[in-house]
Design a protein around this motif. Structure first.
Motif, mmCIF file in Angstrom:
data_model
loop_
_atom_site.group_PDB
_atom_site.id
_atom_site.type_symbol
_atom_site.label_atom_id
_atom_site.label_comp_id
_atom_site.label_asym_id
_atom_site.label_seq_id
_atom_site.Cartn_x
_atom_site.Cartn_y
_atom_site.Cartn_z
ATOM 1 N N GLY A 15 0.777 -1.221 0.000
ATOM 2 C CA GLY A 15 0.000 0.000 0.000
ATOM 3 C C GLY A 15 0.812 1.277 0.000
ATOM 4 N N ASN A 16 2.159 1.197 0.137
ATOM 5 C CA ASN A 16 2.953 2.435 0.212
ATOM 6 C C ASN A 16 4.282 2.352 -0.540
ATOM 7 N N GLU A 17 4.571 1.241 -1.190
ATOM 8 C CA GLU A 17 5.801 1.115 -1.967
ATOM 9 C C GLU A 17 5.444 1.064 -3.453
ATOM 10 N N PHE A 18 5.586 2.188 -4.096
ATOM 11 C CA PHE A 18 5.218 2.336 -5.513
ATOM 12 C C PHE A 18 6.502 2.356 -6.332
ATOM 13 N N MET A 19 6.622 1.465 -7.357
ATOM 14 C CA MET A 19 7.883 1.346 -8.081
ATOM 15 C C MET A 19 7.678 0.833 -9.499
ATOM 16 N N ALA A 20 8.699 1.068 -10.316
ATOM 17 C CA ALA A 20 8.773 0.494 -11.654
ATOM 18 C C ALA A 20 9.711 -0.699 -11.589
ATOM 19 N N ALA A 21 9.273 -1.859 -12.078
ATOM 20 C CA ALA A 21 10.058 -3.094 -11.993
ATOM 21 C C ALA A 21 11.107 -3.123 -13.087
ATOM 22 N N ALA A 22 12.081 -2.183 -12.981
ATOM 23 C CA ALA A 22 13.173 -2.102 -13.947
ATOM 24 C C ALA A 22 14.393 -2.822 -13.389
#
Length: 544
Positions: free
Chosen positions: A465-472
């Motif tokens: 709910g609080n770790e927003f990321m691009a899976a690069a």
């Protein structure tokens, strides 16, 4: 009508049923049928028994024939009449420079109608008549008129090229088939012609197919150019709109800065005017005192000078120290830098939003109808009947463990695959955790999965709910957007681009660039949190 029928019946009476031409030296068989003497003789020479070609009556001994003089005379009269009609009906055509001319005509060469391979001569209609009436000439091979008749003869044996050697792929004469080409595969010229014609027909059909394919490709290219032009027009319009807004914002900021500078200059000028006025007043007073002092200093009256000098010395004297008084010459460079910094900050946000809005309006035209593929869904995933929603349940379904199915990762692919072009879809996200993006067909679907382009996944995700990321590679942290409700996913296969957007806020989230796609690509979804809101594939609302 009776006359017409009688005429037709009479004409049939004078035609040989073997050569289908007017009788030449007609004979009558014992069964009552008439033939050309040469025709029936040649016919029986090729048969084991003598049999009438029409009624099939068999003669155990070849009958002795004599010419039917009455029928012969009637046939001659009919032939003459027919020739006259043909002559009257047909006007000989003079040979043009490009025509094949009659080799027999001596003056005023006429156009040839046939060429004889035996005589190596071309004939007009008149000079061809002997080949139609003389029995020996009737066996000659006639073809449509051609020049260079020598090319139709065997140069080695001086015989017509009547056969075709399939072994050596060349035309041969009868002698060639018995000598140089004796053991070769020989067919008649007609059979070879028909075979080659059929082959050419197939080739022509193939060529026509290739032409149609290329014409379709031309239409496709033209359509692509038209579509590209429309897209370019939209992009130009968007760029004009963005830069117009940018220029307007700069002009407003410029006007504000200029106004502030001008206002400050006015204040400076007003302050300077006050100083000047005050100084001028002091100068007037000082000039007056200077005059009094000058007059007093010229007097020779001792008493007068002593009595008035004290009053003059104790009179008005300026008290303001003007050495500490200053007027600011300019607003200062710091003002401009502050204004530009504020403008840059304002423009950055405004420009990004306008750019994203323009991008979304363009890419939404590539919206596709995506549905979830149940054959790839993890057994705990719950898919809606319409294939538009997915959530994670707490009951494992009894499903076949096929190679396409994800396990143990709670993921699912879309049914639709893409191997070229562009596509776009939108998803209403879950609350706690989710992953969205695209994946190549050959991804590993069994065991632990690490989302990354190296593993065939191009996605963004939310954890806890609080770790927003691009899976690069490596992972790129993104600022958590609490207002994020709907995510747009766009892919350009040829460009190697995958981009993500906050649809509601019109904000670009992240882009994978320089991707090398070489196989089918599928929409990818994952929802690893129990009792979370489902991921919902949402209809795209196109904005103008």
């Amino acid at each position: 009508m009776a006359c017409a029928g009688s005429s037709l019946h009479s004409e049939e009476q004078f035609l040989c049923s073997i050569c289908l031409d007017v009788f030449t030296d007609p004979i009558t068989t014992p069964c009552g049928h008439n033939y050309c003497n040469t025709c029936i003789t040649h016919y029986w020479d090729t048969k084991d028994v003598c049999q009438c070609p029409l009624c099939k009556e068999t003669f155990y001994k070849r009958p002795a024939f004599s010419v039917n003089k009455v029928l012969s005379e009637m046939a001659d009269q009919f032939r003459t009449s027919k020739q006259m009609k043909t002559t009257l009906a047909t006007t000989p055509e003079p040979a043009e420079p490009d025509d094949v001319s009659c080799d027999v005509c001596t003056e005023n060469k006429l156009k040839a109608v046939k060429s004889c391979l035996m005589c190596l001569t071309s004939y007009c209609e008149t000079h061809l008549e002997r080949h139609r009436t003389v029995p020996a000439l009737k066996r000659h091979t006639l073809i449509d008129p051609v020049k260079n008749l020598e090319d139709y003869m065997c140069k080695k044996h001086d015989r017509p090229l009547e056969m075709f050697c399939k072994t050596d792929h060349m035309c041969v004469c009868q002698f060639c088939t018995q000598l140089e080409h004796k053991s070769h595969q020989i067919v008649s010229m007609k059979e070879a012609y028909e075979g080659k014609k059929a082959e050419l027909g197939d080739t022509e059909a193939e060529v026509q197919q290739m032409i149609q394919e290329r014409q379709l490709k031309i239409q496709e290219v033209k359509h692509s150019v038209d579509f590209s032009q429309k897209d370019a027009d939209r992009e130009i319009a968007d760029s004009v709109q963005v830069f117009t807004a940018l220029i307007s914002c700069i002009e407003r900021s410029q006007a504000e800065v200029i106004g502030w500078i001008e206002e400050k200059q006015k204040t400076t000028e007003k302050q300077a005017e006050g100083f000047i006025k005050e100084l001028q007043q002091e100068i007037t007073e000082l000039k007056k005192r200077s005059s009094e002092l000058s007059q007093l200093s010229l007097t020779e009256d001792h008493l007068h000078l002593l009595q008035n000098s004290t009053s003059i010395n104790t009179g008005w004297k300026p008290t303001k120290d003007w050495t500490k008084v200053k007027v600011h010459q300019s607003p200062g460079l710091g003002t401009l830098r502050t204004a530009v910094a504020q403008l840059e900050k304002t423009l950055g946000k405004d420009l990004e939003k306008k750019l994203c809005d323009a991008e979304l309006r363009r890419i939404q035209q590539y919206a596709v109808d995506v549905t979830l593929d149940p054959d790839t869904a993890h057994p705990y995933l719950i898919l809606s009947e319409d294939g538009k929603q997915v959530s994670l349940g707490d009951v494992k379904k009894n499903l076949p463990d096929n190679k396409e199915r994800f396990y143990p990762c709670p993921s699912v692919l879309g049914k639709q695959s893409f191997s070229s072009g562009r596509f776009y879809y939108e998803v209403v996200k879950g609350k706690t955790g989710w992953a969205l993006g695209v994946a190549r067909e050959s991804i590993n679907r069994k065991g632990p999965i690490t989302l990354s382009p190296n593993n065939g996944y191009w996605s963004i995700l939310l954890k806890n709910g609080n770790e927003f990321m691009a899976a690069a590679d490596p992972v790129v942290p993104l600022p958590v957007r609490e207002e994020l409700q709907k995510v747009g996913v766009f892919m350009d296969y040829e460009e190697g681009l995958v981009s993500f957007y906050d649809v509601e806020s019109r904000v670009h989230l992240y882009s994978f660039t320089g991707c090398a796609f070489t196989e089918k690509i599928y929409p990818y979804f994952s929802t690893p949190s129990f009792n979370d809101a489902p991921l919902i594939i949402s209809p795209v609302n196109h904005t103008d």
